[in-house]
Design a protein around this motif. Structure first.
Motif: not given
Length: 157
Positions: A88-92
Motif C-alpha cells: 500500500v502506498a500513498f499517491d501524492p
C-alpha cells in the motif's frame, strides 16, 4: 502460457541464469545447490494449474493466489508455504492510497511469486535481492525477506 513470466536461478549464492522457461523451474529446484525464483504476472488458470501440478502446490493456495479479493495471510502446507500480501502506498498526485497484491509460494529451494497485474513493482524486489546479494546464500528466506521488506517499505513511503 499467456502470463508474463520472469525467472532466475542462483547456484551457490551466485546468480547463474535469468529468463529460462517456466518448465525448467522444477529441474533447478531438484538441484541442492540452486535457489530458484519465478514470477508469474497476470496468469490464466491453465498457466497456474500447470505450474501447480509441476511443483505439487496446494490447489486451494493456487486458487487464493488468483482470487481478486483474497485476504493477507501466511499458510503452511506439508512441503511449501503460501503468503498473500498487499503493498500500500500513498499517491501524492491523486491523494489516494494505491494497493497491489503479491502472493508467494515458498519452497525448500525457491519461491514463486504470483501477481494479478503489473501494479506491484517486482523490479524493486529484484533490486533488493541484487543490493543484498550476500543474503542469497540463506536460500528462500532471503527471497521472502526481500519481498516482505519491499511490501513494508512501500507502505511507509
Amino acid at each position: 502460457m499467456t502470463a508474463d513470466v520472469r525467472t532466475r536461478v542462483w547456484r551457490d549464492g551466485v546468480l547463474e541464469k535469468e529468463g529460462f522457461p517456466l518448465e525448467q523451474v522444477s529441474d533447478y529446484l531438484e538441484q541442492p545447490d540452486c535457489l530458484v525464483w519465478a514470477d508469474v504476472c497476470a496468469p490464466d488458470s491453465s498457466a497456474l494449474d500447470q505450474l501447480a501440478e509441476e511443483l505439487s502446490l496446494d490447489r486451494h493456495a493456487v486458487e487464493d493466489a488468483v482470487a481478486v479479493h483474497e485476504r493477507p495471510k501466511a499458510t503452511r502446507y506439508a512441503d511449501h508455504y503460501f503468503i498473500a500480501s498487499y503493498g500500500v502506498a500513498f499517491d501524492p498526485k491523486t491523494h489516494e492510497l494505491q494497493s497491489s497484491r503479491v502472493s508467494a509460494f515458498v519452497l525448500p529451494r525457491g519461491m514463486v511469486t504470483v501477481r494479478l497485474g503489473p501494479e506491484f513493482d517486482i523490479d524493486a524486489v529484484v533490486r533488493r535481492w541484487d543490493d543484498n546479494g550476500e543474503l542469497i546464500r540463506f536460500g528462500p528466506r532471503a527471497l521472502v525477506h526481500g519481498l516482505l521488506d519491499y511490501v513494508i517499505d512501500r507502505s511507509e513511503e
